[in-house]
Design a protein around this motif. Structure first.
Motif, mmCIF file in Angstrom:
data_model
loop_
_atom_site.group_PDB
_atom_site.id
_atom_site.type_symbol
_atom_site.label_atom_id
_atom_site.label_comp_id
_atom_site.label_asym_id
_atom_site.label_seq_id
_atom_site.Cartn_x
_atom_site.Cartn_y
_atom_site.Cartn_z
ATOM 1 N N ILE A 26 1.008 -2.206 -6.979
ATOM 2 C CA ILE A 26 -0.319 -2.712 -7.281
ATOM 3 C C ILE A 26 -0.359 -3.061 -8.759
ATOM 4 O O ILE A 26 -0.041 -2.228 -9.609
ATOM 5 N N ALA A 27 -0.726 -4.306 -9.024
ATOM 6 C CA ALA A 27 -0.721 -4.772 -10.410
ATOM 7 C C ALA A 27 -1.889 -4.181 -11.180
ATOM 8 O O ALA A 27 -2.882 -3.749 -10.590
ATOM 9 N N ASP A 28 -1.743 -4.164 -12.496
ATOM 10 C CA ASP A 28 -2.828 -3.701 -13.346
ATOM 11 C C ASP A 28 -4.094 -4.503 -13.058
ATOM 12 O O ASP A 28 -4.043 -5.729 -12.938
ATOM 13 N N LYS A 29 -5.217 -3.816 -12.922
ATOM 14 C CA LYS A 29 -6.540 -4.423 -12.719
ATOM 15 C C LYS A 29 -6.704 -5.079 -11.345
ATOM 16 O O LYS A 29 -7.696 -5.748 -11.097
ATOM 17 N N GLU A 30 -5.740 -4.907 -10.474
ATOM 18 C CA GLU A 30 -5.844 -5.527 -9.159
ATOM 19 C C GLU A 30 -6.762 -4.698 -8.259
ATOM 20 O O GLU A 30 -6.819 -3.473 -8.379
ATOM 21 N N PHE A 31 -7.471 -5.351 -7.355
ATOM 22 C CA PHE A 31 -8.331 -4.677 -6.378
ATOM 23 C C PHE A 31 -7.649 -4.776 -5.020
ATOM 24 O O PHE A 31 -7.626 -5.840 -4.411
ATOM 25 N N VAL A 32 -7.057 -3.677 -4.587
ATOM 26 C CA VAL A 32 -6.327 -3.674 -3.327
ATOM 27 C C VAL A 32 -7.120 -2.892 -2.293
ATOM 28 O O VAL A 32 -7.602 -1.797 -2.573
ATOM 29 N N VAL A 33 -7.289 -3.458 -1.119
ATOM 30 C CA VAL A 33 -7.967 -2.753 -0.037
ATOM 31 C C VAL A 33 -6.943 -2.365 1.018
ATOM 32 O O VAL A 33 -6.189 -3.209 1.496
ATOM 33 N N VAL A 34 -6.902 -1.073 1.325
ATOM 34 C CA VAL A 34 -6.030 -0.577 2.387
ATOM 35 C C VAL A 34 -6.896 -0.426 3.626
ATOM 36 O O VAL A 34 -7.896 0.293 3.605
ATOM 37 N N VAL A 35 -6.528 -1.120 4.695
ATOM 38 C CA VAL A 35 -7.358 -1.110 5.894
ATOM 39 C C VAL A 35 -6.499 -0.740 7.094
ATOM 40 O O VAL A 35 -5.305 -1.035 7.132
ATOM 41 N N GLY A 36 -7.116 -0.042 8.030
ATOM 42 C CA GLY A 36 -6.398 0.353 9.236
ATOM 43 C C GLY A 36 -7.296 1.217 10.079
ATOM 44 O O GLY A 36 -8.325 1.689 9.605
ATOM 45 N N PRO A 37 -6.910 1.437 11.337
ATOM 46 C CA PRO A 37 -7.764 2.229 12.213
ATOM 47 C C PRO A 37 -7.821 3.677 11.732
ATOM 48 O O PRO A 37 -6.969 4.127 10.977
ATOM 49 N N SER A 38 -8.832 4.385 12.175
ATOM 50 C CA SER A 38 -9.002 5.777 11.780
ATOM 51 C C SER A 38 -7.785 6.604 12.219
ATOM 52 O O SER A 38 -7.275 6.426 13.313
ATOM 53 N N GLY A 39 -7.302 7.454 11.323
ATOM 54 C CA GLY A 39 -6.148 8.282 11.629
ATOM 55 C C GLY A 39 -4.813 7.659 11.286
ATOM 56 O O GLY A 39 -3.771 8.248 11.548
ATOM 57 N N CYS A 40 -4.810 6.472 10.692
ATOM 58 C CA CYS A 40 -3.533 5.809 10.428
ATOM 59 C C CYS A 40 -2.892 6.287 9.124
ATOM 60 O O CYS A 40 -1.779 5.896 8.803
ATOM 61 N N GLY A 41 -3.583 7.130 8.359
ATOM 62 C CA GLY A 41 -2.969 7.682 7.159
ATOM 63 C C GLY A 41 -3.531 7.139 5.855
ATOM 64 O O GLY A 41 -2.980 7.403 4.783
ATOM 65 N N LYS A 42 -4.640 6.416 5.902
ATOM 66 C CA LYS A 42 -5.201 5.820 4.686
ATOM 67 C C LYS A 42 -5.614 6.883 3.677
ATOM 68 O O LYS A 42 -5.259 6.803 2.499
ATOM 69 N N SER A 43 -6.369 7.872 4.145
ATOM 70 C CA SER A 43 -6.830 8.905 3.213
ATOM 71 C C SER A 43 -5.640 9.657 2.627
ATOM 72 O O SER A 43 -5.630 9.980 1.442
ATOM 73 N N THR A 44 -4.675 9.931 3.476
ATOM 74 C CA THR A 44 -3.495 10.642 2.991
ATOM 75 C C THR A 44 -2.802 9.837 1.897
ATOM 76 O O THR A 44 -2.392 10.393 0.876
ATOM 77 N N LEU A 45 -2.698 8.538 2.101
ATOM 78 C CA LEU A 45 -2.096 7.670 1.091
ATOM 79 C C LEU A 45 -2.845 7.806 -0.242
ATOM 80 O O LEU A 45 -2.242 7.981 -1.310
#
Ligand SMILES: Nc1ncnc2c1ncn2[C@@H]1O[C@H](COP(=O)(O)OP(=O)(O)O)[C@@H](O)[C@H]1O
Ligand SMILES: [Mg+2]
Lengths: 369, 280
Positions: A26-45
């Protein structure tokens, strides 16, 4: 001052792998959205990046420096939690200023910083209140104030809008984006809502079952999904998936043959006689006034005011089409559809991957914006 | 909700059973109350005069004015509150660890702690006496307080763990991100939020310690160090019926504070005992 790099990050809780070989820069100042179904590991990431959870293996770099061994406080990250996680026994002002406890600032400077943030977020009148005397939207702002005040290198958002009603969610979406342009800071924003992903992201990371399916700009993700999962997950209604056999110059559907564009035969040479999945967005199906095209039967229409969604079937294949608002159809009506094959994505039904050569360069994996 | 006939019958059965139970507990206290308002002459009339003809509060006045009684009560207050405070202070970090950290054998440890509570003090009385003797802690309030604390810790750990469990984990996460260490996060976030639980654990210990008998009985032989429980027992064993009415008054006065605390604060105690039973 805020480049984040994940190098083959793995995370398991006991025997279950929750993150599987995550590579992401992820580049400096970049806005990255991580999307996926519930339980796919987003929060863990997100928790691994924050240091709340330790990666089982892999490297996490901030500006090229390994931070795996640093505590959350030492990483200079700020996080906004789904349930806000405000300290219920402290006033709004104390909540916002809590992260400054260690900062080398005088009491007066801290006070001024808190007031500046409160002005920015328009919550000045609330500073003396306790969190439980605030509405959901106000709590949301306080949580953001607490994150902003420390001027972190990285912002982490974990589904921050999922507890708000639809109107407020829409408003906060644009406020968060507005805040990002006022205070450009590297941001990782996690959500299961593909609309948030499409509207907020510089780049979208689509996750499924602990793996990254695709990384790309919202339009890359939408127009050229790399897998059938991405195609189905992003977009509402999701992409039509039509099983078809390629016979050399047309796609063979149950009741019809659809001739392919002139440049396809060369690219599809290895697929002659084989089954393909034809992926088409609902806006790329249109109703014909004259016979021809693909015959289909109407199941349901959904007028939304600005457009009418028509759900139909052709043989066993269910289809959705985006049509003008004045469409008048009823269940059981027979219609004919035009398919915009020039906008189609073709998938290999065995690997679920998009065919690499159609249309122009759909491969966007691992690219940095 | 409309209740069926059978359900109402069942309710009455429960009430009846509870009444019998309550009477079983209440009768000795009533007997005590009856004795405490009699004159010496009426004490000899026994149960025939359950309600004395000439009730008097003289006995209470005499007991309250007695320097010995005042000293016993003061000893009780001191031992009970220091013991309760010590138990809460020492149990809190242990309860926090059990609430927040995952480690092998945690379930077994929790059960082990609870099983300590099941061992009667009588079983360990003699080794405990010799142990404290070796440490030179007999005959002191300090040593006695240590035993009060030890006796209170197991159940206090359980109570506090439940209170800490009720403080959301996401606050720990927020505190970690805000740069707090574990200890700071415990002291500044978890403890203040678990304050109702801490208070009720303290009160529960206070009540249990108030009626503590075995520990001070073996630890303290000097009259001026006794708490009221030991003092009453010693006098009951040594005095004649001539002072029975005074002893009864002293007993009632000794029960009163514990009773008052319980009645005034029962809401907190119940809240602590049932915390976590209902999660948001
Ligand atoms: N502390 C944990 N212990 C065990 N399993 C966990 C833990 N945290 C998350 N998981 C599991 O990891 C998976 C991913 O969880 P999470 O990252 O919260 O998903 P998401 O945020 O995408 O909904 C889920 O199956 C969840 O049950
Ligand atoms: Mg989550």
């Amino acid at each position: 001052m805020g480049q984040v790099e994940l190098q083959s990050i793995h995370k398991s809780f006991g025997p279950t792998a929750v993150l599987d070989d995550i590579n992401l820069t992820i580049a400096d100042k970049e806005f990255v959205v991580v999307v996926g179904p519930s339980g796919c590991g987003k929060s863990t990431l997100l928790r691994v990046v924050a240091g709340l959870e330790e990666a089982s293996s892999g490297a996490l770099l901030f500006d090229g420096r390994a931070v795996n061994a640093l505590s959350p406080g030492e990483r200079n990250v700020a996080m906004v939690f789904q349930n806000y996680a405000l300290y219920p026994h402290l006033s709004v002002a104390t909540n916002i200023g809590f992260g400054l406890r260690r900062a080398a600032m005088s009491r007066r400077e801290k006070r001024a910083a808190i007031e500046r943030i409160a002005r920015l977020l328009e919550i000045e009148p609330l500073l003396k209140r306790r969190p439980n005397a605030l509405s959901g939207g106000q709590r949301q702002r306080v949580a953001m104030g607490r994150a902003i005040i420390r001027n972190p290198a990285v912002f982490l958002f974990d589904e921050p809008l999922s507890n708000l009603d639809a109107r407020l969610r829409m408003q906060m979406r644009s406020e968060i984006r507005g805040l990002h342009s006022k205070l450009p800071t590297t941001t990782i924003y996690v959500t299961h809502d593909q609309i948030e992903a499409m509207t907020m992201a510089d780049r979208v990371v689509v996750m499924n079952a602990g793996r990254i399916e695709q990384i790309g700009t919202p339009s890359q993700i939408y127009d050229t999904p790399r897998t059938t999962f991405v195609a189905r997950f992003m977009g509402m209604p999701s992409m039509n998936m039509i099983a078809a056999r390629y016979d050399g110059d047309a796609l063979v559907l149950p009741d019809t043959r659809v001739p392919v564009p002139a440049d396809w035969p060369e690219r599809l040479a290895p697929w002659v006689g084989r089954e393909l999945l034809l992926g088409l967005r609902p806006e790329h199906l249109s109703l014909r006034t004259s016979p021809g095209g693909v015959p289909a039967t109407v199941d349901l229409t959904e007028p939304t005011g600005s457009e009418t969604l028509v759900y139909l079937h052709h043989g066993d294949t269910r289809l959705a089409a985006r049509t003008p608002p004045d469409t008048r159809l009823r269940r059981g009506d027979q219609v004919h559809l035009d398919l915009r094959l020039d906008r189609a994505t073709l998938f290999d039904p065995d690997t679920t991957l998009a065919l690499p050569t159609l249309p122009a360069d759909p491969i966007t994996k691992g690219e940095t914006a | 909700m409309v209740r069926s006939r059978a359900e109402r019958m069942a309710d009455w059965a429960v009430y009846a059973a509870m009444l019998v139970l309550a009477l079983a507990f209440l009768l000795p206290v009533l007997w005590l109350a009856s004795l405490s308002v009699r004159t010496q002459a009426e004490v000899f009339m026994g149960a025939a005069r359950f309600i004395p003809e000439a009730p008097t509060l003289d006995n209470f006045a005499r007991v309250l004015r007695d320097g010995g009684f005042q000293s016993y009560i003061w000893n009780t207050v001191k031992l009970a509150s220091l013991g309760a405070a010590g138990a809460v202070a020492l149990a809190a970090p242990a309860a926090y660890a059990l609430s927040r950290m995952a480690f092998r054998g945690k379930g077994a440890l929790m059960l082990g702690i609870l099983s300590v509570q099941m061992v009667s003090g009588l079983v360990v009385l003699i080794p405990l006496y010799r142990f404290m003797d070796r440490l030179g802690l007999l005959e002191s309030h300090f040593g006695t307080t240590l035993l009060y604390i030890a006796a209170g810790i197991p159940v206090t750990i359980w109570l506090l763990k439940v209170s800490f469990d009720a403080v959301p984990r996401s606050l720990d996460d927020a505190a970690a991100i805000d740069g707090l260490s574990r200890v700071e996060s415990f002291a500044l976030i978890t403890l203040p939020l678990a304050l109702p639980g801490l208070i009720s654990a303290f009160i529960l210990n206070l009540i249990l310690n108030w009626s503590q008998f075995l520990i001070p009985f073996i630890m303290l032989s000097a009259d001026d160090k006794w708490p009221i429980s030991v003092a009453i027992f010693r006098f009951a064993g040594s005095t004649s019926a001539a002072t029975t009415q005074l002893l009864a008054a002293a007993c009632l006065l000794a029960i009163l504070p514990a009773l008052a605390i319980f009645v005034l604060l029962q809401r907190y105690i119940l809240a602590a005992l049932t915390a976590g039973a209902v999660k948001e």
